[in-house]
Design an enzyme around this catalytic site. Structure first.
Site, mmCIF file in Angstrom:
data_model
loop_
_atom_site.group_PDB
_atom_site.id
_atom_site.type_symbol
_atom_site.label_atom_id
_atom_site.label_comp_id
_atom_site.label_asym_id
_atom_site.label_seq_id
_atom_site.Cartn_x
_atom_site.Cartn_y
_atom_site.Cartn_z
ATOM 1 N N ASP A 31 -1.863 -3.271 1.912
ATOM 2 C CA ASP A 31 -0.777 -2.530 2.554
ATOM 3 C C ASP A 31 0.020 -3.527 3.386
ATOM 4 O O ASP A 31 -0.415 -4.663 3.620
ATOM 5 C CB ASP A 31 -1.350 -1.414 3.432
ATOM 6 C CG ASP A 31 -0.276 -0.609 4.161
ATOM 7 O OD1 ASP A 31 0.812 -0.414 3.583
ATOM 8 O OD2 ASP A 31 -0.509 -0.183 5.312
ATOM 9 N N SER A 32 1.163 -3.075 3.868
ATOM 10 C CA SER A 32 1.951 -3.915 4.763
ATOM 11 C C SER A 32 1.239 -4.159 6.082
ATOM 12 O O SER A 32 1.570 -5.095 6.808
ATOM 13 C CB SER A 32 3.312 -3.264 5.037
ATOM 14 O OG SER A 32 3.125 -2.023 5.712
ATOM 15 N N GLU A 88 0.311 0.093 14.246
ATOM 16 C CA GLU A 88 -0.073 -1.312 14.307
ATOM 17 C C GLU A 88 -0.464 -1.740 15.723
ATOM 18 O O GLU A 88 -1.295 -2.624 15.903
ATOM 19 C CB GLU A 88 1.065 -2.201 13.786
ATOM 20 C CG GLU A 88 1.295 -2.102 12.287
ATOM 21 C CD GLU A 88 0.082 -2.523 11.480
ATOM 22 O OE1 GLU A 88 -0.454 -3.623 11.735
ATOM 23 O OE2 GLU A 88 -0.350 -1.751 10.601
ATOM 24 N N TYR A 119 7.338 -2.938 5.845
ATOM 25 C CA TYR A 119 8.063 -3.218 4.603
ATOM 26 C C TYR A 119 9.307 -2.351 4.455
ATOM 27 O O TYR A 119 10.141 -2.618 3.592
ATOM 28 C CB TYR A 119 7.168 -2.930 3.396
ATOM 29 C CG TYR A 119 6.158 -3.998 3.036
ATOM 30 C CD1 TYR A 119 6.131 -5.246 3.652
ATOM 31 C CD2 TYR A 119 5.224 -3.746 2.035
ATOM 32 C CE1 TYR A 119 5.199 -6.205 3.302
ATOM 33 C CE2 TYR A 119 4.284 -4.701 1.664
ATOM 34 C CZ TYR A 119 4.273 -5.925 2.294
ATOM 35 O OH TYR A 119 3.341 -6.869 1.934
ATOM 36 N N GLY A 120 9.422 -1.288 5.241
ATOM 37 C CA GLY A 120 10.429 -0.264 5.007
ATOM 38 C C GLY A 120 11.850 -0.745 4.830
ATOM 39 O O GLY A 120 12.602 -0.214 4.024
ATOM 40 N N CYS A 177 3.968 7.779 3.993
ATOM 41 C CA CYS A 177 3.607 6.405 4.355
ATOM 42 C C CYS A 177 2.155 6.426 4.777
ATOM 43 O O CYS A 177 1.726 7.341 5.503
ATOM 44 C CB CYS A 177 4.493 5.892 5.492
ATOM 45 S SG CYS A 177 3.976 4.294 6.188
ATOM 46 N N THR A 178 1.388 5.441 4.348
ATOM 47 C CA THR A 178 -0.055 5.458 4.617
ATOM 48 C C THR A 178 -0.391 5.200 6.084
ATOM 49 O O THR A 178 -1.530 5.446 6.500
ATOM 50 C CB THR A 178 -0.793 4.452 3.720
ATOM 51 O OG1 THR A 178 -0.261 3.134 3.917
ATOM 52 C CG2 THR A 178 -0.650 4.838 2.254
ATOM 53 N N HIS A 179 0.553 4.730 6.864
ATOM 54 C CA HIS A 179 0.314 4.613 8.306
ATOM 55 C C HIS A 179 0.302 5.984 8.982
ATOM 56 O O HIS A 179 -0.401 6.191 9.976
ATOM 57 C CB HIS A 179 1.411 3.767 8.973
ATOM 58 C CG HIS A 179 1.250 2.289 8.824
ATOM 59 N ND1 HIS A 179 1.584 1.619 7.680
ATOM 60 C CD2 HIS A 179 0.778 1.347 9.684
ATOM 61 C CE1 HIS A 179 1.344 0.327 7.840
ATOM 62 N NE2 HIS A 179 0.848 0.134 9.046
ATOM 63 N N CYS A 223 0.328 1.560 -0.142
ATOM 64 C CA CYS A 223 1.592 1.494 0.583
ATOM 65 C C CYS A 223 2.648 2.143 -0.302
ATOM 66 O O CYS A 223 2.863 1.701 -1.428
ATOM 67 C CB CYS A 223 1.949 0.034 0.867
ATOM 68 S SG CYS A 223 3.587 -0.219 1.597
ATOM 69 N N ASN A 224 3.291 3.186 0.190
ATOM 70 C CA ASN A 224 4.302 3.869 -0.608
ATOM 71 C C ASN A 224 5.482 2.962 -0.933
ATOM 72 O O ASN A 224 6.001 2.979 -2.054
ATOM 73 C CB ASN A 224 4.793 5.114 0.130
ATOM 74 C CG ASN A 224 3.730 6.177 0.273
ATOM 75 O OD1 ASN A 224 2.804 6.024 1.076
ATOM 76 N ND2 ASN A 224 3.837 7.244 -0.494
ATOM 77 N N THR A 225 5.917 2.174 0.046
ATOM 78 C CA THR A 225 7.062 1.303 -0.164
ATOM 79 C C THR A 225 6.748 0.224 -1.201
ATOM 80 O O THR A 225 7.559 -0.050 -2.097
ATOM 81 C CB THR A 225 7.493 0.650 1.162
ATOM 82 O OG1 THR A 225 7.773 1.667 2.126
ATOM 83 C CG2 THR A 225 8.739 -0.207 0.968
#
Length: 254
Positions: free
Chosen positions: A6-7, A147, A38-39, A179-181, A69-71
């Protein structure tokens, strides 16, 4: 061995769901937090990072990779599948189950700017949301909160409120976390959204798909270490491109 990247730390929400189904597997998790989020990054940049990270996961023995990560899924998974001879599992906003479950006829999608403008998401939305109003909003500042490990409190609540309230005001009774966050903020999102609004996290569906593919490819581990009692106790190695404190901090909360 299952590779996950993931980012940043958000993909641990996907790892948590995978572990529930595959508690005795070996895992490698890579956080690209030096380049997070990454968005707003270009597709070319994300593809380059996805390829570089995949190379590292392959070097460490991974034989299947979840792009948690969706992006990154939207930008790079087609390239990864064409270049590497291993299975890749991706993420996409759960528009279909949201469209099927809405009572108001309005669904909200919280995601990054990169995901919302990607053809993968747009195609999914247009295919499954026929006759349904889809209200979209970037979860501005959500990734940064996670984060930093700020998952509650006045700052987090105000940040979440700015993105969630417009969806609720538009009549959404289902909100998709794109978004996975974002699942790490789900309790706060639910509180801000209020009663009568359901939240959909696509991670469990991604984990089930991974299991199906692993069974099909005969990659499921049948022996070795007994089932881990928690995702923290599993056979997992964590790596990051930047400061590992954020990754370790979120991992400790699993």
């Amino acid at each position: 061995m299952i590779g996950i990247f993931d980012s940043g730390s958000g993909g641990l929400s996907v790892y948590r769901e995978i572990w529930k189904l595959l508690p005795r597997e070996k895992y490698v998790y890579f956080s690209d937090n030096a380049n997070c989020p990454y968005g707003e990054k270009s597709r070319e940049f994300i593809v380059g990072r996805a390829e570089a990270i995949t190379e590292q996961l392959l070097e460490r023995g991974c034989d299947i990779v979840t792009v948690a990560c969706n992006t990154a899924t939207a930008a790079a998974i087609s390239t990864l599948r064409a270049r590497y001879d291993i299975p890749f599992i991706g993420m996409e906003p759960a528009v279909k189950p949201a469209a099927l479950s809405t009572r108001s006829g309005v669904i909200g999608v919280l995601a990054t700017a990169g995901t919302l403008k990607a053809s993968k998401y747009l195609d999914t939305r247009d295919r499954y949301a026929d006759g349904i109003k889809v209200v979209e909003h970037v979860g501005q500042g959500f990734v940064e909160l996670v984060e930093k490990g700020i998952l509650d409190g006045p700052v987090a609540e105000e940040t979440v409120r700015r993105s969630v309230e417009p969806l609720v005001e538009a009549g959404a009774d289902v909100i998709v976390l794109g978004c996975t966050h974002y699942p790490f903020l789900s309790s706060l999102i639910e509180r801000v959204a209020g009663k009568g609004v359901s939240i959909i996290d696509p991670a469990p569906a991604a984990a089930r798909h991974l299991l199906e593919v692993m069974k099909e490819k005969r990659l499921v581990r049948e022996d070795g270490k007994p089932d881990a009692s928690s995702p923290r106790d599993a056979d997992i190695r964590l790596f990051s491109s930047g400061d590992g404190a954020a990754l370790n901090g979120i991992f400790s909360l699993l």
